[in-house]
Design a protein around this motif. Structure first.
Motif, PDB file in Angstrom:
ATOM      1  N   ILE A  24       0.813  -1.218   0.000  1.00 30.02           N
ATOM      2  CA  ILE A  24       0.000   0.000   0.000  1.00 30.02           C
ATOM      3  C   ILE A  24       0.848   1.271   0.000  1.00 30.02           C
ATOM      4  CG2 ILE A  24      -1.712   1.335   1.288  1.00 30.02           C
ATOM      5  CD1 ILE A  24      -2.853  -1.111  -0.160  1.00 30.02           C
TER       6      ILE A  24
ATOM      7  N   SER B 244      -9.220  -4.163  -4.805  1.00 26.29           N
ATOM      8  CA  SER B 244     -10.441  -4.230  -4.011  1.00 26.29           C
ATOM      9  C   SER B 244     -10.805  -2.856  -3.434  1.00 26.29           C
ATOM     10  CB  SER B 244     -10.265  -5.228  -2.867  1.00 26.29           C
ATOM     11  OG  SER B 244      -9.309  -4.739  -1.932  1.00 26.29           O
ATOM     12  N   LYS B 245     -12.070  -2.688  -3.073  1.00 31.72           N
ATOM     13  CA  LYS B 245     -12.520  -1.424  -2.487  1.00 31.72           C
ATOM     14  C   LYS B 245     -11.775  -1.140  -1.185  1.00 31.72           C
ATOM     15  CE  LYS B 245     -17.171  -1.502  -4.472  1.00 31.72           C
ATOM     16  NZ  LYS B 245     -18.632  -1.515  -4.190  1.00 31.72           N
ATOM     17  N   ARG B 246     -11.481  -2.206  -0.448  1.00 32.41           N
ATOM     18  CA  ARG B 246     -10.745  -2.032   0.806  1.00 32.41           C
ATOM     19  C   ARG B 246      -9.351  -1.480   0.542  1.00 32.41           C
ATOM     20  NH1 ARG B 246      -7.240  -5.421   3.455  1.00 32.41           N
ATOM     21  NH2 ARG B 246      -7.039  -5.131   5.715  1.00 32.41           N
ATOM     22  N   GLN B 247      -8.688  -1.994  -0.508  1.00 34.65           N
ATOM     23  CA  GLN B 247      -7.356  -1.505  -0.853  1.00 34.65           C
ATOM     24  C   GLN B 247      -7.405  -0.054  -1.329  1.00 34.65           C
ATOM     25  OE1 GLN B 247      -6.449  -4.784  -3.600  1.00 34.65           O
ATOM     26  NE2 GLN B 247      -4.615  -5.226  -2.375  1.00 34.65           N
TER      27      GLN B 247
ATOM     28  N   LEU C  87      -9.498   2.256  -0.329  1.00 37.75           N
ATOM     29  CA  LEU C  87      -9.633   3.091   0.860  1.00 37.75           C
ATOM     30  C   LEU C  87      -8.306   3.205   1.605  1.00 37.75           C
ATOM     31  CD1 LEU C  87     -13.108   1.881   2.236  1.00 37.75           C
ATOM     32  CD2 LEU C  87     -12.567   4.081   1.175  1.00 37.75           C
ATOM     33  N   MET C  88      -7.577   2.093   1.675  1.00 37.54           N
ATOM     34  CA  MET C  88      -6.289   2.094   2.377  1.00 37.54           C
ATOM     35  C   MET C  88      -5.287   3.011   1.660  1.00 37.54           C
ATOM     36  SD  MET C  88      -5.972  -1.961   3.350  1.00 37.54           S
ATOM     37  CE  MET C  88      -4.337  -1.806   4.065  1.00 37.54           C
TER      38      MET C  88
ATOM     39  N   GLU D 134      -6.324   6.663   2.210  1.00 37.75           N
ATOM     40  CA  GLU D 134      -5.994   7.072   3.571  1.00 37.75           C
ATOM     41  C   GLU D 134      -4.488   7.297   3.715  1.00 37.75           C
ATOM     42  OE1 GLU D 134      -9.608   4.684   5.900  1.00 37.75           O
ATOM     43  OE2 GLU D 134      -7.512   4.058   6.122  1.00 37.75           O
TER      44      GLU D 134
END
Length: 336
Positions: A259, A282-285, A287-288, A291
């Motif tokens: 990341i 992925s959507k989680r990645q 967001l990470m 951030e």
């Protein structure tokens, strides 16, 4: 019985391979051109018998020439002559060097390739761009990229253009450049026309220099030599070109990075590049990464460029191994 001095080069080569034996000869063949293999095969087939004494003479001559070539590569002809005189005597040393310069090509500027880059940079920075281009064409990619990065910006693109447009260089020109450099370093004479430079040469150099230098050179060439710039770009891959990757290839590339690296590389990227990356993780990645980009605040451009270069280097490596396909234009379109 024939003497070594009476044999032709192809006859000596055939006897040498016979002396080395089939296994070692087969390994040598891997480094030869088809026509050379055919000539040697025919000569070996026509060589009926060779005395042990002649074999040893050919082997001795081969060793002496290899030794001379090594010495020349290390320090020039003068250095080779000095060492050979100590080992073989003056007359024999001159004979060996004479055979070498008459029958073997020694790569121009070989002695420069062993010179410290910082010393070499200071030595050639003020030379004419054409002279610098000629010298860089014969250096290793690492040396050439280090030196071209130290040139003034107005010279970088000029030298890059001259390397790309270089084809064959007259031995007289090479000799003259080497003669001038002899005053500080050494001299090396090549007896034949040598192909150096070309688009592939400058692409290798640009693939190694820092991102800022590469960007400046390409932007200048796009203005001064748009056709040449396009030809170079077709053979290169820069960070923004991830837009040309298909989804599967881009996903394969992105799996190689964490990341923080992706966040740093995307810090200065356009929305289209960021979008291409975000659409393939992925959507989680996503967001990470977002951030991480917010958390890191201002980032040095050098760090961004280094992160981008890591990704580009991985793309080139994966392309070379056949794991992904990049579109470089000119017939690289995929057919489904």
């Amino acid at each position: 019985m024939a003497k070594v001095s009476e044999l032709t080069g192809i006859q000596k080569a055939a006897i040498l391979l016979i002396t080395l034996g089939p296994e070692k000869a087969a390994k040598v063949f891997k480094f030869l051109k088809e026509e050379e293999i055919e000539q040697l095969t025919l000569e070996i087939a026509n060589t009926r018998s060779v005395s042990q004494a002649l074999k040893e003479e050919v082997l001795d001559e081969f060793y002496e020439v290899c030794l001379a070539q090594q010495y020349i590569a290390e320090g020039g002809i003068g250095y080779a002559k000095e060492l050979l005189e100590k080992a073989l005597g003056n007359e024999k040393a001159m004979e060996v060097i004479g055979k070498l310069t008459a029958s073997l090509q020694v790569r121009p500027f070989e002695f420069i390739r062993k010179t410290d880059v910082s010393l070499l940079s200071n030595f050639i920075l003020d030379e004419h761009p054409q002279t610098i281009a000629l010298i860089l064409s014969y250096l290793s990619t690492q040396q050439a990229s280090a030196i071209i990065s130290q040139l003034s910006q107005d010279k970088q693109a000029d030298v890059a253009k001259r390397i790309a447009q270089m084809d064959r260089t007259s031995p007289d020109v090479i000799k003259e450049v080497e003669r001038v450099m002899e005053r500080k370093l050494a001299s090396l004479v090549n007896q034949d026309y040598t192909i150096a430079g070309g688009v592939d040469a400058i692409v290798e150099i640009l693939n190694t220099v820092d991102r800022g230098t590469e960007k400046h050179i390409m932007e200048t060439l796009e203005i001064d030599e748009p056709e040449l710039a396009e030809e170079i770009r077709r053979k290169m891959f820069v960070f923004e070109d991830i837009l040309t990757l298909d989804d599967r290839s881009l996903q394969r590339v992105l799996r190689e990075f964490d990341i923080p690296t992706l966040a740093t590389a995307l810090k200065s990227a356009g929305e289209d590049v960021q979008g291409a990356v975000f659409n393939n993780i992925s959507k989680r990645q996503v967001l990470m990464i977002q951030e991480e980009m917010d958390f890191m605040g201002p980032v040095r451009m050098k760090d961004v460029e280094e992160a981008q270069q890591k990704i580009v280097n991985t793309i080139r490596k994966l392309e070379d191994s056949g794991e992904i396909i990049t579109s470089r234009g000119g017939g690289d379109e995929l057919v489904v």
